[in-house]
Write a protein that holds these residues in place. Sequence first.
Motif, PDB file in Angstrom:
ATOM      1  N   THR A   1       0.835  -1.206   0.000  1.00 26.09           N
ATOM      2  CA  THR A   1       0.000   0.000   0.000  1.00 26.09           C
ATOM      3  C   THR A   1       0.867   1.252   0.000  1.00 26.09           C
ATOM      4  OG1 THR A   1      -1.696  -1.213   1.206  1.00 26.09           O
ATOM      5  CG2 THR A   1      -1.861   1.174   1.208  1.00 26.09           C
ATOM      6  N   SER A   2       1.835   1.243   0.887  1.00 22.80           N
ATOM      7  CA  SER A   2       2.899   2.247   0.880  1.00 22.80           C
ATOM      8  C   SER A   2       4.208   1.484   0.794  1.00 22.80           C
ATOM      9  CB  SER A   2       2.852   3.099   2.148  1.00 22.80           C
ATOM     10  OG  SER A   2       3.066   2.281   3.291  1.00 22.80           O
ATOM     11  N   SER A   3       5.314   2.187   0.796  1.00 24.47           N
ATOM     12  CA  SER A   3       6.613   1.514   0.829  1.00 24.47           C
ATOM     13  C   SER A   3       7.416   2.021   2.008  1.00 24.47           C
ATOM     14  CB  SER A   3       7.413   1.770  -0.466  1.00 24.47           C
ATOM     15  OG  SER A   3       7.009   0.898  -1.484  1.00 24.47           O
ATOM     16  N   CYS A   4       8.009   1.089   2.723  1.00 23.87           N
ATOM     17  CA  CYS A   4       8.952   1.431   3.778  1.00 23.87           C
ATOM     18  C   CYS A   4      10.297   0.817   3.438  1.00 23.87           C
ATOM     19  CB  CYS A   4       8.474   0.903   5.132  1.00 23.87           C
ATOM     20  SG  CYS A   4       7.106   1.825   5.837  1.00 23.87           S
ATOM     21  N   HIS A   5      11.346   1.591   3.647  1.00 22.07           N
ATOM     22  CA  HIS A   5      12.694   1.123   3.347  1.00 22.07           C
ATOM     23  C   HIS A   5      13.494   1.117   4.636  1.00 22.07           C
ATOM     24  CE1 HIS A   5      11.273   3.939   0.049  1.00 22.07           C
ATOM     25  NE2 HIS A   5      11.060   2.736  -0.444  1.00 22.07           N
ATOM     26  N   MET A   6      13.980  -0.046   5.027  1.00 17.31           N
ATOM     27  CA  MET A   6      14.724  -0.206   6.268  1.00 17.31           C
ATOM     28  C   MET A   6      16.181  -0.517   5.973  1.00 17.31           C
ATOM     29  SD  MET A   6      11.549  -0.375   7.040  1.00 17.31           S
ATOM     30  CE  MET A   6      11.221  -1.876   6.150  1.00 17.31           C
ATOM     31  N   LEU A   7      17.039   0.046   6.783  1.00 21.53           N
ATOM     32  CA  LEU A   7      18.475  -0.136   6.586  1.00 21.53           C
ATOM     33  C   LEU A   7      19.157  -0.217   7.941  1.00 21.53           C
ATOM     34  CD1 LEU A   7      20.901   0.013   4.459  1.00 21.53           C
ATOM     35  CD2 LEU A   7      21.049   2.407   5.136  1.00 21.53           C
ATOM     36  N   ASN A   8      19.933  -1.273   8.151  1.00 24.17           N
ATOM     37  CA  ASN A   8      20.775  -1.361   9.336  1.00 24.17           C
ATOM     38  C   ASN A   8      22.166  -0.865   8.990  1.00 24.17           C
ATOM     39  OD1 ASN A   8      19.262  -2.511  11.585  1.00 24.17           O
ATOM     40  ND2 ASN A   8      19.005  -4.295  10.263  1.00 24.17           N
ATOM     41  N   SER A   9      22.729  -0.085   9.896  1.00 22.05           N
ATOM     42  CA  SER A   9      24.046   0.494   9.655  1.00 22.05           C
ATOM     43  C   SER A   9      24.832   0.548  10.956  1.00 22.05           C
ATOM     44  CB  SER A   9      23.912   1.904   9.071  1.00 22.05           C
ATOM     45  OG  SER A   9      25.169   2.523   8.915  1.00 22.05           O
TER      46      SER A   9
ATOM     47  N   GLU B   1      18.714   3.377  17.647  1.00 24.52           N
ATOM     48  CA  GLU B   1      19.720   2.379  17.994  1.00 24.52           C
ATOM     49  C   GLU B   1      19.014   1.082  18.404  1.00 24.52           C
ATOM     50  OE1 GLU B   1      23.638   1.819  20.898  1.00 24.52           O
ATOM     51  OE2 GLU B   1      22.408   3.636  21.025  1.00 24.52           O
ATOM     52  N   GLY B   2      19.349  -0.008  17.697  1.00 22.39           N
ATOM     53  CA  GLY B   2      18.696  -1.279  17.962  1.00 22.39           C
ATOM     54  C   GLY B   2      17.234  -1.309  17.574  1.00 22.39           C
ATOM     55  N   GLY B   3      16.788  -0.353  16.760  1.00 21.01           N
ATOM     56  CA  GLY B   3      15.368  -0.251  16.425  1.00 21.01           C
ATOM     57  C   GLY B   3      14.870  -1.372  15.540  1.00 21.01           C
ATOM     58  N   ILE B   4      15.762  -1.979  14.768  1.00 21.70           N
ATOM     59  CA  ILE B   4      15.375  -3.092  13.898  1.00 21.70           C
ATOM     60  C   ILE B   4      16.071  -4.362  14.361  1.00 21.70           C
ATOM     61  CG2 ILE B   4      15.280  -3.956  11.533  1.00 21.70           C
ATOM     62  CD1 ILE B   4      15.396  -1.033  10.581  1.00 21.70           C
ATOM     63  N   LEU B   5      17.392  -4.345  14.400  1.00 19.36           N
ATOM     64  CA  LEU B   5      18.183  -5.453  14.932  1.00 19.36           C
ATOM     65  C   LEU B   5      19.174  -4.897  15.944  1.00 19.36           C
ATOM     66  CD1 LEU B   5      18.952  -7.588  11.720  1.00 19.36           C
ATOM     67  CD2 LEU B   5      17.157  -7.960  13.424  1.00 19.36           C
ATOM     68  N   SER B   6      19.423  -5.669  16.984  1.00 19.22           N
ATOM     69  CA  SER B   6      20.303  -5.201  18.043  1.00 19.22           C
ATOM     70  C   SER B   6      21.719  -5.024  17.522  1.00 19.22           C
ATOM     71  CB  SER B   6      20.306  -6.201  19.206  1.00 19.22           C
ATOM     72  OG  SER B   6      20.795  -7.461  18.788  1.00 19.22           O
ATOM     73  N   GLY B   7      22.416  -4.042  18.091  1.00 24.46           N
ATOM     74  CA  GLY B   7      23.807  -3.813  17.750  1.00 24.46           C
ATOM     75  C   GLY B   7      24.029  -2.903  16.568  1.00 24.46           C
ATOM     76  N   MET B   8      22.955  -2.434  15.934  1.00 26.32           N
ATOM     77  CA  MET B   8      23.089  -1.553  14.779  1.00 26.32           C
ATOM     78  C   MET B   8      22.071  -0.422  14.866  1.00 26.32           C
ATOM     79  SD  MET B   8      23.882  -4.102  11.551  1.00 26.32           S
ATOM     80  CE  MET B   8      22.725  -5.401  12.008  1.00 26.32           C
ATOM     81  N   TYR B   9      22.326   0.625  14.099  1.00 26.89           N
ATOM     82  CA  TYR B   9      21.384   1.729  13.992  1.00 26.89           C
ATOM     83  C   TYR B   9      20.404   1.409  12.862  1.00 26.89           C
ATOM     84  CZ  TYR B   9      24.784   4.187  16.888  1.00 26.89           C
ATOM     85  OH  TYR B   9      25.625   4.548  17.903  1.00 26.89           O
ATOM     86  N   GLY B  10      19.125   1.476  13.181  1.00 26.71           N
ATOM     87  CA  GLY B  10      18.103   1.180  12.186  1.00 26.71           C
ATOM     88  C   GLY B  10      17.531   2.451  11.586  1.00 26.71           C
ATOM     89  N   TYR B  11      17.667   2.601  10.277  1.00 27.46           N
ATOM     90  CA  TYR B  11      17.132   3.768   9.570  1.00 27.46           C
ATOM     91  C   TYR B  11      15.816   3.384   8.900  1.00 27.46           C
ATOM     92  CZ  TYR B  11      21.674   6.087  10.030  1.00 27.46           C
ATOM     93  OH  TYR B  11      22.812   6.673  10.518  1.00 27.46           O
ATOM     94  N   GLU B  12      14.841   4.259   9.012  1.00 32.30           N
ATOM     95  CA  GLU B  12      13.573   4.065   8.317  1.00 32.30           C
ATOM     96  C   GLU B  12      13.307   5.236   7.385  1.00 32.30           C
ATOM     97  OE1 GLU B  12       8.815   4.484   9.009  1.00 32.30           O
ATOM     98  OE2 GLU B  12       9.973   3.701  10.699  1.00 32.30           O
ATOM     99  N   THR B  13      13.011   4.919   6.141  1.00 27.36           N
ATOM    100  CA  THR B  13      12.505   5.915   5.208  1.00 27.36           C
ATOM    101  C   THR B  13      11.258   5.319   4.559  1.00 27.36           C
ATOM    102  OG1 THR B  13      13.757   5.118   3.285  1.00 27.36           O
ATOM    103  CG2 THR B  13      14.861   6.702   4.743  1.00 27.36           C
ATOM    104  N   GLY B  14      10.550   6.123   3.786  1.00 30.12           N
ATOM    105  CA  GLY B  14       9.346   5.565   3.195  1.00 30.12           C
ATOM    106  C   GLY B  14       8.676   6.479   2.188  1.00 30.12           C
ATOM    107  N   GLN B  15       7.775   5.861   1.423  1.00 29.85           N
ATOM    108  CA  GLN B  15       6.942   6.573   0.456  1.00 29.85           C
ATOM    109  C   GLN B  15       5.487   6.314   0.831  1.00 29.85           C
ATOM    110  OE1 GLN B  15       9.626   4.650  -2.614  1.00 29.85           O
ATOM    111  NE2 GLN B  15       8.926   6.402  -3.809  1.00 29.85           N
ATOM    112  N   ALA B  16       4.731   7.370   1.009  1.00 32.33           N
ATOM    113  CA  ALA B  16       3.419   7.276   1.643  1.00 32.33           C
ATOM    114  C   ALA B  16       2.359   6.604   0.775  1.00 32.33           C
ATOM    115  CB  ALA B  16       2.937   8.667   2.056  1.00 32.33           C
ATOM    116  N   ALA B  17       2.491   6.651  -0.522  1.00 31.12           N
ATOM    117  CA  ALA B  17       1.486   6.034  -1.395  1.00 31.12           C
ATOM    118  C   ALA B  17       2.193   5.345  -2.560  1.00 31.12           C
ATOM    119  CB  ALA B  17       0.506   7.080  -1.921  1.00 31.12           C
ATOM    120  N   VAL B  18       2.057   4.026  -2.608  1.00 29.96           N
ATOM    121  CA  VAL B  18       2.587   3.252  -3.734  1.00 29.96           C
ATOM    122  C   VAL B  18       1.443   2.414  -4.290  1.00 29.96           C
ATOM    123  CG1 VAL B  18       4.360   1.617  -4.522  1.00 29.96           C
ATOM    124  CG2 VAL B  18       4.887   3.288  -2.738  1.00 29.96           C
TER     125      VAL B  18
END
Length: 535
Positions: A298-306, A320-337
């Motif tokens: 419905t929308s798109s979310c892009h996740m990246l561990n760094s 920090e640890g937002g997606i997987l522990s030990g890494m910084y989790g970045y979230e970006t997204g597109q509201a309508a796909v």
Amino acid sequence: MTHPISLGLDFGTESVRAILVDSTGKQHAAVAVPYADGQITSSLPGDTKPLPPHYALQSPQDWIDSASQATRAAMAEAGIAASRVIGVGVDFTSCTMLPTTRDGTPLCELESFRRTPLAWPKLWKHHGAVTQTERLNEVAIERNESFLNRYGGTIGLEWFFPKLLETIEGAPEVAAAAEVWLEAGDWFVWQLVGGPAESLTRSTCQAGYKAMWSADDGYPSQQYFKAVSPELAAAVENCLPGVMRSPGERAGALRDTMAERLGLNPGTAVSTAIIDAHAAVPGVGAGDPGTLVMVMGTSSCHMLNSETLADIPGVAGVVEGGILSGMYGYETGQAAVGDAFAWLRNLLGLKSFDSLADAAMGLPPGAEGVTCLDWMNGCRTPLMDGNLRGAFTGLGLHHSGEHLYLAMLEASAFGLRWIIELLREGGVEINRLIATGGLPHHNRAFIEIYADVVGTEIEIHPSTQATAVGAAVLGMIAAGSDASGFSEISAAAAALGAAPPEQFDVVHARPDRTSEYNDLYRRYRSLAAAVAGGL
């Protein structure tokens, strides 16, 4: 040998999916059940009074009923004993949030509030809190609040506190009756395990990305909230009980009443919830830094561990640890796909895009002069502005539906390229792109355009159930290593979600088209700047 099984419950915008996965990664069953009331956008159930524009609500009873039906159907399809299910994991759309009483009863289920829209759960895509979001941002900027750095400098329209403040200002009687405010994922886990409000589990993933919470500082300060609204400050201080836990951490054990509804054993371990799109990261086995996982629906979310922490304007959140522990989790997204495609399909009076797809793919890059901005539901990354709206330019009498379709596909791809450039310019490495969700499997040509525009290969993960599998991974971890054999999320993710290279559909960029798209991308950015106000 019988391998232990985990149940993943994947709560999406339209339905919930129950998946049963064992510790070797074998999927025994997957069943989706739609919500009876779906997205509540026109009027409340049983009422005819129109809802205000930009409202998107849901029914909490739908979540319970659909999850129960889906789980029982999956168990029957798999033909397994309840004793083999050792854990339950939950992922949920976010920020979907609701007010309840102290015992967890949603206010919308009380007779006095059944016809009050703001007493109902606000779906992630609810966009009613425009003025409240502006106020929260204005005060944060005036006060130079440091938490803004973690969110690209902007509080999002779809987030927790704008929706809470909207209720305080738009339905004060609801706000006065609300004893607990919480995310829907946390509410559902609370229903599974029971217990008093003081000990309910709040997900650090949901709070970190949607409620400006951090392990170091907690929520923003009371001074900030008081500067926005004394009533908001009081709600934050008094109506957010609970214990913060990370996804995969045990939230409790399945209580008798819910075990009976789901057809599982009482005492089964239940994990802390995770945001649905974030669950796709363990769901595709992407445990390494630098892999951008694109969940496209419905929308798109892009996740990246760094391993790199960077403050990047326009990024929807880094935790920090937002997606997987030990890494910084970045979230970006597109509201309508998918939502934008469905809008265009309905606008053109089509039942599907089959009749247009071949014609659209036969057009040259640039749709013969038509350029689209696909901001039909606002722009999430990088502009973080839910008020922005889409556009088509360059239209002539010789253009038809296939030109609009191709232009919209290209607009989505241009948006992804903008996001990737933003992250890389901020010093965050991206070396692999994995696409998952419903769209990549149903529309390969869409991913071909993505690859051409970005100029790199994109891997389509073979599973269509990545988010549900990710939830199952968390259920395995919550059960404990003695029961599951896994002590780390990364190991469970590799076993349940990873696929061998030969099973990926790798879409390669076509250099000649990439070259053409370089110029067209600049045209798109110029249009975006003009529409957004000369950025």
